[in-house]
Design a protein around this motif. Sequence first.
Motif, PDB file in Angstrom:
ATOM      1  N   ALA A  38       0.142 -12.785  -3.413  1.00  0.00           N
ATOM      2  CA  ALA A  38       0.780 -13.842  -4.211  1.00  0.00           C
ATOM      3  C   ALA A  38       0.050 -15.170  -4.054  1.00  0.00           C
ATOM      4  N   ALA A  39      -0.658 -15.330  -2.938  1.00  0.00           N
ATOM      5  CA  ALA A  39      -1.446 -16.549  -2.727  1.00  0.00           C
ATOM      6  C   ALA A  39      -2.829 -16.432  -3.358  1.00  0.00           C
ATOM      7  N   GLY A  40      -3.080 -15.313  -4.036  1.00  0.00           N
ATOM      8  CA  GLY A  40      -4.357 -15.155  -4.730  1.00  0.00           C
ATOM      9  C   GLY A  40      -5.370 -14.284  -4.004  1.00  0.00           C
ATOM     10  N   GLN A  41      -5.037 -13.809  -2.803  1.00  0.00           N
ATOM     11  CA  GLN A  41      -5.982 -12.986  -2.049  1.00  0.00           C
ATOM     12  C   GLN A  41      -6.104 -11.603  -2.690  1.00  0.00           C
ATOM     13  N   ARG A  42      -7.336 -11.117  -2.857  1.00  0.00           N
ATOM     14  CA  ARG A  42      -7.529  -9.811  -3.492  1.00  0.00           C
ATOM     15  C   ARG A  42      -8.294  -8.809  -2.624  1.00  0.00           C
ATOM     16  N   ILE A  43      -8.991  -9.288  -1.605  1.00  0.00           N
ATOM     17  CA  ILE A  43      -9.755  -8.362  -0.759  1.00  0.00           C
ATOM     18  C   ILE A  43      -9.016  -8.181   0.562  1.00  0.00           C
ATOM     19  N   PHE A  44      -8.713  -6.918   0.894  1.00  0.00           N
ATOM     20  CA  PHE A  44      -8.016  -6.620   2.146  1.00  0.00           C
ATOM     21  C   PHE A  44      -8.811  -5.605   2.955  1.00  0.00           C
ATOM     22  N   GLY A  45      -8.791  -5.782   4.266  1.00  0.00           N
ATOM     23  CA  GLY A  45      -9.541  -4.909   5.166  1.00  0.00           C
ATOM     24  C   GLY A  45      -8.606  -4.099   6.037  1.00  0.00           C
ATOM     25  N   GLU A  46      -8.893  -2.809   6.141  1.00  0.00           N
ATOM     26  CA  GLU A  46      -8.115  -1.909   6.995  1.00  0.00           C
ATOM     27  C   GLU A  46      -9.077  -1.161   7.904  1.00  0.00           C
ATOM     28  N   SER A  47      -8.571  -0.691   9.046  1.00  0.00           N
ATOM     29  CA  SER A  47      -9.465   0.008   9.958  1.00  0.00           C
ATOM     30  C   SER A  47      -9.000   1.420  10.315  1.00  0.00           C
ATOM     31  N   HIS A  48      -7.940   1.880   9.644  1.00  0.00           N
ATOM     32  CA  HIS A  48      -7.516   3.275   9.821  1.00  0.00           C
ATOM     33  C   HIS A  48      -7.345   3.911   8.449  1.00  0.00           C
ATOM     34  N   VAL A  49      -7.959   5.048   8.260  1.00  0.00           N
ATOM     35  CA  VAL A  49      -8.005   5.662   6.928  1.00  0.00           C
ATOM     36  C   VAL A  49      -6.617   6.046   6.434  1.00  0.00           C
ATOM     37  N   GLN A  50      -5.800   6.648   7.296  1.00  0.00           N
ATOM     38  CA  GLN A  50      -4.452   7.073   6.852  1.00  0.00           C
ATOM     39  C   GLN A  50      -3.626   5.874   6.413  1.00  0.00           C
ATOM     40  N   GLU A  51      -3.766   4.791   7.182  1.00  0.00           N
ATOM     41  CA  GLU A  51      -2.987   3.590   6.874  1.00  0.00           C
ATOM     42  C   GLU A  51      -3.423   3.016   5.520  1.00  0.00           C
ATOM     43  N   LEU A  52      -4.708   2.962   5.306  1.00  0.00           N
ATOM     44  CA  LEU A  52      -5.224   2.457   4.028  1.00  0.00           C
ATOM     45  C   LEU A  52      -4.743   3.341   2.880  1.00  0.00           C
ATOM     46  N   ALA A  53      -4.827   4.650   3.078  1.00  0.00           N
ATOM     47  CA  ALA A  53      -4.442   5.590   2.015  1.00  0.00           C
ATOM     48  C   ALA A  53      -2.945   5.497   1.713  1.00  0.00           C
ATOM     49  N   ALA A  54      -2.139   5.132   2.708  1.00  0.00           N
ATOM     50  CA  ALA A  54      -0.696   5.003   2.491  1.00  0.00           C
ATOM     51  C   ALA A  54      -0.357   3.694   1.774  1.00  0.00           C
ATOM     52  N   LYS A  55      -1.097   2.644   2.075  1.00  0.00           N
ATOM     53  CA  LYS A  55      -0.797   1.337   1.478  1.00  0.00           C
ATOM     54  C   LYS A  55      -1.273   1.235   0.035  1.00  0.00           C
ATOM     55  N   CYS A  56      -2.438   1.802  -0.233  1.00  0.00           N
ATOM     56  CA  CYS A  56      -3.049   1.707  -1.558  1.00  0.00           C
ATOM     57  C   CYS A  56      -2.093   1.955  -2.722  1.00  0.00           C
ATOM     58  N   PRO A  57      -1.424   3.118  -2.741  1.00  0.00           N
ATOM     59  CA  PRO A  57      -0.612   3.447  -3.925  1.00  0.00           C
ATOM     60  C   PRO A  57       0.601   2.538  -4.126  1.00  0.00           C
ATOM     61  N   VAL A  58       1.062   1.846  -3.090  1.00  0.00           N
ATOM     62  CA  VAL A  58       2.276   1.030  -3.236  1.00  0.00           C
ATOM     63  C   VAL A  58       1.960  -0.443  -3.474  1.00  0.00           C
ATOM     64  N   LEU A  59       0.691  -0.768  -3.606  1.00  0.00           N
ATOM     65  CA  LEU A  59       0.289  -2.169  -3.784  1.00  0.00           C
ATOM     66  C   LEU A  59      -0.502  -2.333  -5.086  1.00  0.00           C
ATOM     67  N   PRO A  60      -0.684  -3.577  -5.545  1.00  0.00           N
ATOM     68  CA  PRO A  60      -1.322  -3.779  -6.853  1.00  0.00           C
ATOM     69  C   PRO A  60      -2.698  -3.110  -6.965  1.00  0.00           C
ATOM     70  N   GLN A  61      -2.965  -2.607  -8.161  1.00  0.00           N
ATOM     71  CA  GLN A  61      -4.180  -1.835  -8.411  1.00  0.00           C
ATOM     72  C   GLN A  61      -5.455  -2.661  -8.329  1.00  0.00           C
ATOM     73  N   ASP A  62      -5.334  -3.977  -8.527  1.00  0.00           N
ATOM     74  CA  ASP A  62      -6.577  -4.763  -8.529  1.00  0.00           C
ATOM     75  C   ASP A  62      -6.965  -5.259  -7.136  1.00  0.00           C
TER      76      ASP A  62
END
Length: 230
Positions: A38-62
Amino acid sequence: MSAIQEAIRHIHAQLPEGVGLVAVSKFHPAEAIEEAYAAGQRIFGESHVQELAAKCPVLPQDIEWHFIGHLQTNKVRLLVLHVSLIHAIDSEHLLREVNKQALRAGRRIDCLLQLHVAQEETKFGFAPEEAMAFVREGAWQQMEGVRLAGIMCMASNVDDEAQIRSEFRRAAETFRAMRQELASSPTLPLAELQAFRHLSMGMSHDWHIAVEEGATLVRIGTTIFGERQY
Ligand SMILES: *Cc1c(COP(=O)(O)O)cnc(C)c1O
């Protein structure tokens, strides 16, 4: 404004033109990411594959997802479905696996070589001269599922600013030498040279130094999201 939004704005206000912010959201819930978004940030970094794969589908596509952690080859297949940039390629073997799985998924993924510049024994990555030899030797040019997009490093986890600075400086020198090497290649397409553009270095406690030494991407977690949860 929430603390997360305030922290993001504060960092952006200090970052020079052309330096990107990777908001490191590992171990923080999707709601925290939404606030940063909401503050305009678009690039996010994760360090665990399962966690990234779980977050991806529930967050904005861009959102642009970056993988910043140590990557095991058996996780690559899942990762390539979601990620746009992998920061820590620490061996040729790993790069080949990313290439293979990316081709299989019909993708081409930007990758950074992890440079080992810290004094700690346990850090992963290529020694600067190894990374240079790898870039020069050029086998990566045949890997159509990956694109070499630069290098990343972590400085030693110490308070000594001079030491941190000299490690970042070594990485920056290596980065420039690699770009020169690529620029002098008679066969490398211009687009590939331009793709080699990122020097990813600097975290919450040392990113100011990294920026002074030439970072193009900083990876900041704690300063934005606070101490990591769960
Ligand atoms: C966790 C992590 C960061 C962010 O660290 P902070 O100190 O929370 O800013 C940056 N880079 C890598 C590789 C990390 O694993």
